[in-house]
Structure formats: C-alpha cells, structure tokens
Enzyme design. Structure first.
Site, short mmCIF file in Angstrom:
data_model
loop_
_atom_site.label_atom_id
_atom_site.label_comp_id
_atom_site.label_asym_id
_atom_site.label_seq_id
_atom_site.Cartn_x
_atom_site.Cartn_y
_atom_site.Cartn_z
N HIS A 174 0.84 -1.22 0.00
CA HIS A 174 0.00 0.00 0.00
C HIS A 174 0.87 1.26 0.00
O HIS A 174 0.65 2.18 -0.79
CB HIS A 174 -0.88 -0.07 1.26
CG HIS A 174 -1.83 1.06 1.45
ND1 HIS A 174 -2.89 1.31 0.61
CD2 HIS A 174 -1.89 2.01 2.42
CE1 HIS A 174 -3.56 2.37 1.07
NE2 HIS A 174 -2.98 2.81 2.16
C1 HEM Z 1 1.35 3.69 7.24
C2 HEM Z 1 1.41 4.39 6.13
C3 HEM Z 1 0.29 4.59 5.14
C4 HEM Z 1 0.40 5.42 4.06
C5 HEM Z 1 1.62 6.22 3.64
C6 HEM Z 1 -0.89 5.38 3.36
C7 HEM Z 1 -1.20 6.13 2.22
C8 HEM Z 1 -2.44 6.16 1.61
C9 HEM Z 1 -2.77 7.00 0.48
C10 HEM Z 1 -1.83 7.97 -0.21
C11 HEM Z 1 -4.07 6.75 0.13
C12 HEM Z 1 -4.86 7.39 -1.02
C13 HEM Z 1 -4.96 6.46 -2.22
C14 HEM Z 1 -5.86 7.02 -3.31
O1 HEM Z 1 -6.62 7.95 -3.04
O2 HEM Z 1 -5.84 6.51 -4.45
C15 HEM Z 1 -4.57 5.75 1.04
C16 HEM Z 1 -5.84 5.21 1.02
C17 HEM Z 1 -6.30 4.24 1.90
N1 HEM Z 1 -5.59 3.67 2.94
FE1 HEM Z 1 -3.66 4.10 3.49
N2 HEM Z 1 -1.72 4.53 4.02
C18 HEM Z 1 -1.05 4.02 5.12
C19 HEM Z 1 -1.55 3.10 6.04
C20 HEM Z 1 -2.81 2.52 5.99
C21 HEM Z 1 -3.30 1.53 6.92
C22 HEM Z 1 -2.51 0.97 8.10
C23 HEM Z 1 -4.56 1.20 6.51
C24 HEM Z 1 -5.49 0.20 7.09
C25 HEM Z 1 -5.13 -0.89 7.68
C26 HEM Z 1 -4.87 1.99 5.33
C27 HEM Z 1 -6.06 1.93 4.64
C28 HEM Z 1 -6.40 2.73 3.55
C29 HEM Z 1 -7.67 2.66 2.86
C30 HEM Z 1 -8.84 1.75 3.21
C31 HEM Z 1 -7.61 3.62 1.84
C32 HEM Z 1 -8.69 3.96 0.81
C33 HEM Z 1 -8.47 3.11 -0.42
C34 HEM Z 1 -9.50 2.03 -0.57
O3 HEM Z 1 -10.57 2.10 0.07
O4 HEM Z 1 -9.26 1.09 -1.38
N3 HEM Z 1 -3.79 2.79 5.04
N4 HEM Z 1 -3.54 5.41 1.94
#
Ligand code: HEM
Length: 217
Positions: A174
């Site tokens: 991710h």
């Molecule tokens: C630890 C560093 C993390 C970074 C740098 C990060 C970064 C990002 C970014 C940039 C997005 C936007 C993607 C887009 O709009 O296309 C996103 C979306 C998301 N992230 Fe993270 N994330 C992190 C951790 C996590 C964790 C730990 C979780 C859950 C366990 C998580 C769950 C999600 C979800 C559910 C989305 C929405 C995308 C979807 O529903 O498919 N993230 N993240």
C-alpha cells in the site's frame, strides 16, 4: 457549493478532513502495533519495547491500541466500502497487469475511484483486521483469556501472528503504491489531487466529478 465544484485547472478534493484524520489514526496505530507486535514476536526485536516504556508497558498498551486501530479501520470501511466493489472492468484490469506495471494506463479499462489493486488490498485488509481483533480478544490475558480453553488460546496466537504478517505485507505494498504513483500521497496529506492525476489514474472518477461540477454551475 458541492464538494467537487471545480473551475478549470483547480485542484480536486479527493478526501475531506474527516476521511484523512480517520485514515491517519488507523495508520499511526498500525505502526505502533507493528513495532510492539514484532517486539513481542521474537527476542531479537525485543529492543523495540524501549519505544513503549519497556516490556510491561508495551504489553499493556498493545491490545488497547489494537482496539483503536480496529474501530478506526471500521470507520474507513464504512466510508469507502462502496467504492471498493469489484466490477467487470476490474477483472479486465487484472488480466492486463503488464500494462499496469509498465505505466500504459491508456490501454486499461477506465478506472473509477479505486483501481482493482486497491480494491483487492481493501478486501485483504478487512479479514486480517477481523481476525486480529477476534484472536486478540482471546489472547488478551488480563481480561478475556480465562474464558477460553488453552488450545483455543494457542491457536489464536498462531492466527494472530499470521494475520499480522499478511497485514504488514499488505501495508508495505500500500505504501509503495502510494509513493510509486506521484501525487497520491498529496491526496491523503492535504486532501487534493491535480486534474491531470485524476484524468490519468482514475478517469471514470474524474468524469463523474466534472459532470457534477458542471451541473452545479
Ligand atoms: C502507514 C502508512 C500509510 C500510508 C503512507 C498510506 C497512504 C495512503 C494513500 C496515499 C491513500 C490514497 C490512495 C488514493 O486515493 O488513491 C490511502 C488510502 C487508503 N488507505 Fe492508506 N496509508 C497508510 C496506512 C494505511 C493503513 C494501516 C490502513 C489500514 C489498515 C490503510 C487503509 C487505507 C484505505 C482503506 C484507503 C482507501 C483506499 C481504498 O478504500 O481502497 N492505510 N492510503
């Protein structure tokens, strides 16, 4: 004014402040859990316990932070699940993974709010979170373990570690993807993306926004 009321050349809002706060509470608690979990997993990583005030404090804090992550992640699921439903275009996207990896996005079926990779990750994280919470309760000695037979507790420790491994591997992917696609981090940091980013990586989402924006003018 609607959320997506955009003028020519303006940035487009992808996440509002509540969505971003919800995401970063989940991410920060994930990092704390991964560090404390690894420290408890193997003596070679026990030195990480110093970050939490020593072994005892770490063992007390880990399950409470786990509850925070689970509740916070449930918030993300509630906000985003409907954008993650798999459709026919996603299957096509997956069969053309070569075009994805070589940045030939023009050859791919039009992506909406999320691409098939993001959706698959979403449905990988979901069962991991549920498994971690359920097994975490069973192995939470202070309050719950006394209610379960020892075999169930041992089995739960195994599943807890396996689910954590998959979750950590999934989050590494991710983070890599978020850095790999330039402009994506900005979406989660300040909430906006450029029209170019939206048109290139999520054209169907972009068109829907333009439509709702022109309808509001
Ligand atoms: C630890 C560093 C993390 C970074 C740098 C990060 C970064 C990002 C970014 C940039 C997005 C936007 C993607 C887009 O709009 O296309 C996103 C979306 C998301 N992230 Fe993270 N994330 C992190 C951790 C996590 C964790 C730990 C979780 C859950 C366990 C998580 C769950 C999600 C979800 C559910 C989305 C929405 C995308 C979807 O529903 O498919 N993230 N993240």
């Amino acid at each position: 004014m609607s959320k997506h009321d955009i003028q020519h050349g303006e940035l487009i809002e992808r996440y509002n402040a509540n969505e971003r706060s919800n995401h970063w509470v989940t991410a920060i608690s994930f990092v704390l859990l991964a560090l404390s979990g690894l420290a408890m997993f193997h003596p070679a990583m026990f030195w990480l316990s110093a970050l939490f005030g020593g072994g005892q404090w770490m063992r007390i804090l880990h399950p409470f932070i786990g509850v925070v992550m689970f509740v916070s992640f449930a918030g993300l699921v509630w906000r985003f699940w409907h954008h993650n439903l798999i459709d026919r275009g996603d299957i096509q996207w997956l069969t053309q993974i070569g075009d994805v990896l070589t940045n030939r996005e023009d050859k791919l079926p039009e992506v909406g709010q999320y691409n098939a990779g993001q959706k698959m990750l979403f449905f990988t994280l979901l069962p991991c979170m549920v498994a971690l919470m359920l097994t975490g309760i069973v192995v939470w000695r202070r309050y719950f373990s006394a209610y379960f037979p020892i075999d169930i507790i041992r089995f739960s420790v195994l599943i807890h570690a396996a689910a954590a491994f998959v979750l950590i591997a999934g989050i590494i992917v991710h983070i890599y993807a978020a850095i790999w696609i330039k402009g994506t981090m900005g979406a989660m940091l300040h909430g906006t993306v450029t029209p170019g980013w939206a048109r290139r990586h999520h054209p169907r989402w972009f068109r829907a926004i333009i439509k709702s924006s022109t309808r509001n003018h």
